[in-house]
Design a protein around this motif. Sequence first.
Motif, PDB file in Angstrom:
ATOM      1  N   SER A  51       0.817  -1.218   0.000  1.00  0.00           N
ATOM      2  CA  SER A  51       0.000   0.000   0.000  1.00  0.00           C
ATOM      3  C   SER A  51       0.849   1.265   0.000  1.00  0.00           C
ATOM      4  CB  SER A  51      -0.916   0.011   1.232  1.00  0.00           C
ATOM      5  OG  SER A  51      -0.172   0.236   2.427  1.00  0.00           O
ATOM      6  N   GLY A  52       2.137   1.146   0.352  1.00  0.00           N
ATOM      7  CA  GLY A  52       2.983   2.325   0.415  1.00  0.00           C
ATOM      8  C   GLY A  52       2.692   3.214   1.606  1.00  0.00           C
ATOM      9  N   SER A  53       2.010   2.689   2.585  1.00  0.00           N
ATOM     10  CA  SER A  53       1.608   3.471   3.749  1.00  0.00           C
ATOM     11  C   SER A  53       2.813   3.909   4.575  1.00  0.00           C
ATOM     12  CB  SER A  53       0.652   2.639   4.612  1.00  0.00           C
ATOM     13  OG  SER A  53       0.336   3.332   5.799  1.00  0.00           O
ATOM     14  N   GLN A  54       2.667   5.056   5.262  1.00  0.00           N
ATOM     15  CA  GLN A  54       3.727   5.582   6.115  1.00  0.00           C
ATOM     16  C   GLN A  54       3.436   5.375   7.598  1.00  0.00           C
ATOM     17  OE1 GLN A  54       6.656   6.874   4.802  1.00  0.00           O
ATOM     18  NE2 GLN A  54       5.712   6.016   2.965  1.00  0.00           N
ATOM     19  N   GLU A  55       2.330   4.700   7.925  1.00  0.00           N
ATOM     20  CA  GLU A  55       2.019   4.454   9.328  1.00  0.00           C
ATOM     21  C   GLU A  55       3.098   3.591   9.982  1.00  0.00           C
ATOM     22  OE1 GLU A  55      -1.606   6.072   7.810  1.00  0.00           O
ATOM     23  OE2 GLU A  55      -0.427   4.409   7.049  1.00  0.00           O
ATOM     24  N   LYS A  56       3.324   3.789  11.249  1.00  0.00           N
ATOM     25  CA  LYS A  56       4.289   3.006  12.004  1.00  0.00           C
ATOM     26  C   LYS A  56       3.571   1.833  12.671  1.00  0.00           C
ATOM     27  CE  LYS A  56       7.713   3.395  15.732  1.00  0.00           C
ATOM     28  NZ  LYS A  56       8.297   4.317  16.743  1.00  0.00           N
ATOM     29  N   ILE A  57       4.074   0.621  12.439  1.00  0.00           N
ATOM     30  CA  ILE A  57       3.466  -0.579  13.006  1.00  0.00           C
ATOM     31  C   ILE A  57       4.272  -1.005  14.234  1.00  0.00           C
ATOM     32  CG2 ILE A  57       2.664  -2.916  12.572  1.00  0.00           C
ATOM     33  CD1 ILE A  57       1.392  -0.858  10.742  1.00  0.00           C
ATOM     34  N   ILE A  58       3.598  -1.147  15.354  1.00  0.00           N
ATOM     35  CA  ILE A  58       4.226  -1.561  16.607  1.00  0.00           C
ATOM     36  C   ILE A  58       3.585  -2.876  17.049  1.00  0.00           C
ATOM     37  CG2 ILE A  58       4.620  -0.956  19.025  1.00  0.00           C
ATOM     38  CD1 ILE A  58       4.293   2.001  18.134  1.00  0.00           C
ATOM     39  N   PHE A  59       4.405  -3.862  17.384  1.00  0.00           N
ATOM     40  CA  PHE A  59       3.889  -5.175  17.755  1.00  0.00           C
ATOM     41  C   PHE A  59       3.995  -5.403  19.260  1.00  0.00           C
ATOM     42  CE2 PHE A  59       4.836  -5.741  13.271  1.00  0.00           C
ATOM     43  CZ  PHE A  59       3.714  -6.427  12.832  1.00  0.00           C
ATOM     44  N   ALA A  60       3.009  -6.129  19.781  1.00  0.00           N
ATOM     45  CA  ALA A  60       3.008  -6.528  21.187  1.00  0.00           C
ATOM     46  C   ALA A  60       2.656  -8.006  21.266  1.00  0.00           C
ATOM     47  CB  ALA A  60       2.007  -5.691  21.979  1.00  0.00           C
ATOM     48  N   ASP A  61       3.325  -8.720  22.150  1.00  0.00           N
ATOM     49  CA  ASP A  61       3.137 -10.158  22.303  1.00  0.00           C
ATOM     50  C   ASP A  61       2.055 -10.441  23.338  1.00  0.00           C
ATOM     51  OD1 ASP A  61       3.329 -12.889  22.504  1.00  0.00           O
ATOM     52  OD2 ASP A  61       5.360 -12.916  23.326  1.00  0.00           O
ATOM     53  N   SER A  62       0.952 -11.037  22.893  1.00  0.00           N
ATOM     54  CA  SER A  62      -0.146 -11.335  23.811  1.00  0.00           C
ATOM     55  C   SER A  62       0.105 -12.601  24.618  1.00  0.00           C
ATOM     56  CB  SER A  62      -1.457 -11.479  23.032  1.00  0.00           C
ATOM     57  OG  SER A  62      -1.370 -12.546  22.100  1.00  0.00           O
ATOM     58  N   THR A  63       1.126 -13.365  24.262  1.00  0.00           N
ATOM     59  CA  THR A  63       1.420 -14.594  25.003  1.00  0.00           C
ATOM     60  C   THR A  63       1.986 -14.284  26.378  1.00  0.00           C
ATOM     61  OG1 THR A  63       1.975 -15.659  22.895  1.00  0.00           O
ATOM     62  CG2 THR A  63       2.581 -16.824  24.906  1.00  0.00           C
ATOM     63  N   LYS A  64       2.864 -13.304  26.461  1.00  0.00           N
ATOM     64  CA  LYS A  64       3.573 -13.011  27.703  1.00  0.00           C
ATOM     65  C   LYS A  64       2.966 -11.860  28.496  1.00  0.00           C
ATOM     66  CE  LYS A  64       8.005 -14.572  25.785  1.00  0.00           C
ATOM     67  NZ  LYS A  64       9.393 -14.192  25.460  1.00  0.00           N
ATOM     68  N   ASN A  65       2.046 -11.113  27.874  1.00  0.00           N
ATOM     69  CA  ASN A  65       1.527  -9.919  28.530  1.00  0.00           C
ATOM     70  C   ASN A  65       0.001  -9.906  28.526  1.00  0.00           C
ATOM     71  OD1 ASN A  65       4.197  -8.427  28.812  1.00  0.00           O
ATOM     72  ND2 ASN A  65       4.126  -8.742  26.600  1.00  0.00           N
ATOM     73  N   SER A  66      -0.591  -9.413  29.591  1.00  0.00           N
ATOM     74  CA  SER A  66      -2.044  -9.283  29.669  1.00  0.00           C
ATOM     75  C   SER A  66      -2.506  -8.101  28.837  1.00  0.00           C
ATOM     76  CB  SER A  66      -2.481  -9.085  31.115  1.00  0.00           C
ATOM     77  OG  SER A  66      -2.058  -7.807  31.598  1.00  0.00           O
ATOM     78  N   MET A  67      -3.787  -8.069  28.495  1.00  0.00           N
ATOM     79  CA  MET A  67      -4.324  -6.950  27.726  1.00  0.00           C
ATOM     80  C   MET A  67      -4.244  -5.653  28.527  1.00  0.00           C
ATOM     81  SD  MET A  67      -4.985  -8.165  24.799  1.00  0.00           S
ATOM     82  CE  MET A  67      -3.600  -9.270  25.100  1.00  0.00           C
ATOM     83  N   ASP A  68      -4.486  -5.746  29.822  1.00  0.00           N
ATOM     84  CA  ASP A  68      -4.405  -4.558  30.669  1.00  0.00           C
ATOM     85  C   ASP A  68      -2.998  -3.979  30.645  1.00  0.00           C
ATOM     86  OD1 ASP A  68      -5.583  -2.804  32.825  1.00  0.00           O
ATOM     87  OD2 ASP A  68      -3.961  -3.728  33.966  1.00  0.00           O
ATOM     88  N   TYR A  69      -1.976  -4.846  30.741  1.00  0.00           N
ATOM     89  CA  TYR A  69      -0.584  -4.397  30.716  1.00  0.00           C
ATOM     90  C   TYR A  69      -0.233  -3.774  29.371  1.00  0.00           C
ATOM     91  CZ  TYR A  69       4.517  -4.576  30.804  1.00  0.00           C
ATOM     92  OH  TYR A  69       5.854  -4.248  30.741  1.00  0.00           O
ATOM     93  N   ILE A  70      -0.629  -4.441  28.282  1.00  0.00           N
ATOM     94  CA  ILE A  70      -0.301  -3.931  26.941  1.00  0.00           C
ATOM     95  C   ILE A  70      -0.933  -2.570  26.703  1.00  0.00           C
ATOM     96  CG2 ILE A  70      -0.677  -4.307  24.467  1.00  0.00           C
ATOM     97  CD1 ILE A  70      -0.315  -7.300  24.985  1.00  0.00           C
TER      98      ILE A  70
END
Length: 311
Positions: A51-70
Motif C-alpha cells: 500500500s505504500g503506507s507511512q504508518e508506524k506498526i508496533i507489535f506486542a506479544d499477547s502470550t507473555k503480557n495481559s491486555m491490561d498491561y499492553i
Amino acid sequence: MYIKKYWLPLFFAAFVSPAYADILVILPESGAMARASENIKRGFLSAYAASGSQEKIIFADSTKNSMDYIFKKKVNNKIKLVVGPLARTDIDAVMQLEPKLPVLALNDVNQHAENVWQFSLSKQHDAAALTQLLKNDRVKKLWVLRETGTEAATELFMQALSVEFGSEIQVIDTLPKKISRKEGLLLLGHHQWIQQLGELPEKKVYATPLSIEQGQTIPLGLSFCDTPALYNGQWVDLIEAYKEQPENMAFQRLLAFGGDAWTITQYLLSNQNQQETSFMGRTGAISFKDNKIFRQPTCYQQQEHGIQILK
C-alpha cells in the motif's frame, strides 16, 4: 490454485489514511496460536508494504503480557488504532477495558463493545455463504456425510449451518446413489476421503474448504465456498507469500485474512464516522454495518474447463 492471473489496482489504495499514525498490533508470538499468528502477520505486513503506507506498526506479544498491561504500556496519544488480539479470551479482556480508540479484533466473540470491531474467518460466515448457494439451487433437504474423525473440526460449521439453513438436515453413514432435485449432498471431510467415496451424484454436491487441497483434482460438479484470493491472481501482495507455502491452503487463507485486516485498518483510520461500506476483499465480500464486519466467501464449482465462480 488460480483460475487465472490478472492484475487490478488494490482496493486499499483507494483509502487515504491520516498523514501519520501509529498502529499497535497485538498477536501471540508463541504457544498454540503462534503459527497461525505468524501467517496473519505476514499477510498484514505484505499488504501494508504494497500500500505504500507511512504508518508506524508496533507489535506486542499477547502470550507473555495481559491486555491490561499492553494497553497501559503501549497505548499512548500516538496510537490511533489497535489490531488484534487473536485469542477470544484476550478479546473479552479488551472489551472489559472499554477502549477509547478503535480496536480491530481478529476473532469473534459472543459479546459486543463500543469501538471494538470483530473480523474473523467465522464458520457462521462460511455457513451463510453455503446456505445462499443451497437456496439458489433450490435445495430443501440436505444430506450430510461426514468423514470419521473430523467431527470436532466441522462441528462449529454444522451448528452454524443448522441455524442458517433452517430446513431439514440429516446426517447419513453411506453415500447415496441418487438424490432428488430438491435434495443436496454435503461432504464434510478431507480431499483424500472424498476421492475414496467413488462415484458421486451428478448434481447438487457440496463441500467446505476442508476438502480443497492445492494441486489436487476436484470432483466434477462439486460446489464449495472459499477465500477468493486462493483462486485468482488479483492480490499482488499475496503472490510471493503464497509461493512460500504452496501446498498449505489453510495457511494461505490466513495470509489473505491478514491482508484484509490491513485493508480494514486503513478504512477505520480514514473513516472515523465508520459509515456503511463494502468491498471485495481477499477473503470474500467485506461489509461494514452497525459496527460489525461481515465476510461473504465466494462460491465456486468444478466444471469441465476448470473452477468457475457461481453467481
